[in-house]
Scaffold this active site. Structure first.
Site, mmCIF file in Angstrom:
data_model
loop_
_atom_site.group_PDB
_atom_site.id
_atom_site.type_symbol
_atom_site.label_atom_id
_atom_site.label_comp_id
_atom_site.label_asym_id
_atom_site.label_seq_id
_atom_site.Cartn_x
_atom_site.Cartn_y
_atom_site.Cartn_z
ATOM 1 N N GLY A 206 -2.621 4.056 -18.329
ATOM 2 C CA GLY A 206 -1.821 5.262 -18.473
ATOM 3 C C GLY A 206 -1.638 6.069 -17.215
ATOM 4 N N ARG A 460 9.410 4.151 1.963
ATOM 5 C CA ARG A 460 9.408 2.808 2.550
ATOM 6 C C ARG A 460 8.693 1.921 1.549
ATOM 7 N NH1 ARG A 460 5.377 0.085 5.395
ATOM 8 N NH2 ARG A 460 6.206 -1.874 6.257
ATOM 9 N N ALA A 461 9.408 0.924 1.039
ATOM 10 C CA ALA A 461 8.926 0.186 -0.128
ATOM 11 C C ALA A 461 7.634 -0.553 0.159
ATOM 12 C CB ALA A 461 9.996 -0.799 -0.595
ATOM 13 N N HIS A 494 4.735 5.867 2.978
ATOM 14 C CA HIS A 494 4.594 4.539 3.571
ATOM 15 C C HIS A 494 5.369 4.310 4.858
ATOM 16 C CE1 HIS A 494 2.718 3.839 -0.215
ATOM 17 N NE2 HIS A 494 3.820 3.602 -0.904
ATOM 18 N N GLU A 515 1.680 9.022 0.795
ATOM 19 C CA GLU A 515 0.777 7.910 0.994
ATOM 20 C C GLU A 515 1.098 7.281 2.337
ATOM 21 O OE1 GLU A 515 0.844 5.180 -2.205
ATOM 22 O OE2 GLU A 515 -0.511 6.381 -3.439
ATOM 23 N N TYR A 518 0.579 1.150 3.570
ATOM 24 C CA TYR A 518 -0.481 0.253 3.129
ATOM 25 C C TYR A 518 -0.735 -0.883 4.119
ATOM 26 C CZ TYR A 518 0.161 2.006 -1.728
ATOM 27 O OH TYR A 518 0.244 2.759 -2.859
#
Length: 620
Positions: A206, A460-461, A494, A515, A518
């Site tokens: 969830g 940014r994907a 990103h 974020e 990554y």
């Protein structure tokens, strides 16, 4: 946004926890399937005042086949069939090219015994066509549910300008308006009478990752925040707010939680919003004609703009607009803009071999059904001249195969813009990669002064097509060069260097969610300078002497199996006129982390010290 989350669980107890399995979450979020819609009986709710039904002529408006217009003479079953068909196509269609607008003329739809309950999937706008949200009333629910057990990828959808009298039982949560979303899914000008929740607790785990609500009213049931890790509510009336996770920001809201940030408390609450300009919206007049209402600038506001009557502003007839379709070239659209036409973009994907140039003051560029603009030749998608009062709202910008210096550029220098008639960028969403391979140095560049930014996601994907450190290359999501720029709801993620670069004087940001990238391959590939590891998420330039930031969080997850560090999440000049309030860093999982919250202040959030949140209440 398929990412691990240290989030609060559903249910009566909202405790922080760690240790979930990111691959399992990613796999669950990828298992996209349309949920079954069910309706049931509910207690009657008093219907708000609404205007008499109109008979808007959709064919004359020429909005195209993907704009569905409903009127109260249609049966619930007829409407239900249409909206279910679109939901079945769009709920799992994360990177598809289909786009839809579902528009409801003034009147009442459904009833307590025969409610209209439906889901909203990707690239779907649901809106009332009244001059007031009270003019279009739906008995039922307009929902966004979990996919694969989470709402982490519930992007690019919206609901606006209508009243929901909650009825039916479309989920295990009973008669509830369920708007479980993450980024790029605004709720505006909505009144919810009954229970409302921003978490779908019917499937586990969830998780949900952020939302934006503005100019809205909630009565009769309170709002369950649930697992929403960060959220912003602006100029709304609340009758309760259940809880918070990391960063919940309230600006100019009646009934908001009291200011309480730090030591695990997540609430940043501003008594009023300093300067606002609500988004333009399509509506029908008493004779059935289409118009666009353009709200005016307001200062130091509290509560919804329409609480005591019509939102302040002006109306424009549809004849003022060039109604564009994806088959129109950039040259065709520019010819209309050069003549002083406003622009309405109908649903679809627009390939642009040159920038759309907005050169006239007070031009409105309004999207229906998430039109998506893709520069095909390394150009800017939309370029706004140094003119006042331009309003851009409701669209997606996708980077193209050749690098663009920017996707949207507002103004050409700080001399542009106007305090009494500011430019507005609202519900504008930027993607570098994901749907298609693409590159852009910066997503949004704001050069004009006094611009208002109201809900953007510059992403940014981290999943989808064309994703990789050397593939979907981008430096920053937002660069602000203009003075006295005010931003609400910055979701920036990103990008490969600093997410937000703020060079202008007198700026204000209310809510920031970030974020860091990554996929940093090595520390040497990610250095601001020889003495600074990584890049700050939000940097106010050394020359700036006045800036205010409120409710700002930066998170890290470095997933390449090597230690990657950022020396700081926020970088600031040390001057009394630059003040930061309620800052947060979070280590999600992975290797490395963030050494300090702002400059050299604030503890670490790293794999060696995996605190769920490190706070700095004020700086300096």
């Amino acid at each position: 946004m398929t990412k691990p989350r240290d989030t609060q669980s559903a249910g009566l107890h909202y405790g922080r926890r760690r240790g979930w399995d990111r691959p399992a979450i990613v796999a669950a979020a990828a298992a996209l399937a349309a949920a079954t819609l069910a309706a049931g009986a509910a207690s009657a709710l008093a219907a708000p005042r609404h205007a008499a039904p109109t008979k808007a002529d959709a064919a004359k408006a020429n909005f195209g086949p993907n704009v569905k217009i409903f009127n109260p003479t249609m049966s619930v079953s007829q409407i239900q069939s249409t909206v279910n068909s679109i939901a079945n196509q769009q709920v799992g269609n994360q990177f598809g090219t289909q786009r839809y607008a579902l528009l409801f003329e003034p009147g009442t739809y459904g009833s307590p015994s025969n409610p209209l309950d439906f889901q909203v999937g990707y690239y779907t706008e649901v809106a009332g066509l009244g001059a007031s949200p009270r003019d279009t009333v739906i008995y039922g629910a307009i929902d966004s549910f979990n996919q694969g057990g989470t709402a982490l990828v519930n992007f690019w959808r919206s609901v606006s300008n209508l009243t929901i009298n909650v009825a039916g039982s479309p989920s295990c949560q009973g008669a509830t308006e369920v708007w479980a979303v993450s980024q790029a899914a605004p709720m505006r000008r909505v009144q919810v009478n009954g229970n409302a929740t921003f978490q779908d607790s019917c499937s586990s785990p969830g998780y949900s990752s952020g939302g934006f609500v503005a100019d809205s009213v909630f009565t009769g049931g309170g709002v369950t925040n649930g697992s929403q890790q960060q959220f912003i509510v602006r100029n709304s009336n609340l009758d309760g707010w259940s809880n918070g996770v990391w960063n919940q920001v309230f600006s100019g809201d009646n009934g908001a939680p009291a200011q309480s940030f730090g030591s695990g408390n997540p609430y940043t609450t501003l008594a009023s919003s300093p300067v606002t300009e609500e988004s333009p919206f399509l509506y029908t007049g008493s004779n059935g004609s289409f118009n666009v209402f353009v709200p005016s600038v307001q200062h130091n506001t509290v509560g919804p703009s329409w609480a005591s009557g019509q939102t302040p502003g002006t109306s424009r007839p549809l004849s003022d607009f060039f109604i564009a379709t994806p088959s129109d070239s950039a040259a065709t659209i520019n010819a209309a803009l050069n003549k002083g036409k406003d622009l309405l973009l109908t649903p679809g994907v627009y390939s642009l071999g040159e920038a759309l140039n907005v050169t006239h003051a007070d031009t409105v560029v309004l999207g229906l059904g998430f039109p998506t603009l893709v520069p095909s030749a390394g150009n800017i998608a939309v370029a706004v001249s140094n003119v006042a009062g331009v309003r851009l709202s409701g669209m997606i910008f996708d980077a193209g195969p050749k690098n663009s210096g920017a996707l949207l550029k507002v103004g050409t220098g700080p001399a542009g813009g106007s305090a009494t008639d500011p430019d507005l960028v609202s519900d504008a969403f930027f993607r570098i990669g994901g749907a298609t391979a693409g590159m852009a140095t910066d997503a949004l560049v704001v050069d004009s002064s006094n611009t208002i930014i109201d809900d953007i996601w510059a992403w940014r994907a981290d999943h989808g097509s064309g994703v990789g450190w050397n593939s979907n290359v981008s430096h920053s999501g937002l660069v602000v060069n203009g003075n006295n720029v005010t931003a609400y709801g910055l979701f920036i993620e990103h990008n490969e260097k600093t997410q937000v670069v703020w060079n202008g004087q007198g700026g204000t940001d209310i809510f920031f969610q970030d974020e860091m990238p990554y996929d940093v391959p090595s520390q040497s590939a990610w250095m601001e300078n020889a003495a600074t590891d990584g890049y700050p998420a939000f940097k106010v330039a050394p020359k700036v002497t006045s800036f205010q930031g409120y409710g700002m969080g930066s998170y890290c997850f470095f997933n390449q199996g090597v230690d990657i560090f950022a020396s700081r999440a926020f970088e600031s000049p040390n001057t009394p006129g630059v003040a930061w309030h309620d800052l947060l860093t979070v280590f999600l999982t992975g290797s490395g982390g963030i050494d300090h919250v702002i400059n050299n202040t604030g503890g670490s959030a790293t794999s060696a010290n995996p605190d769920t949140g490190v706070d700095v209440v004020s700086y300096p």
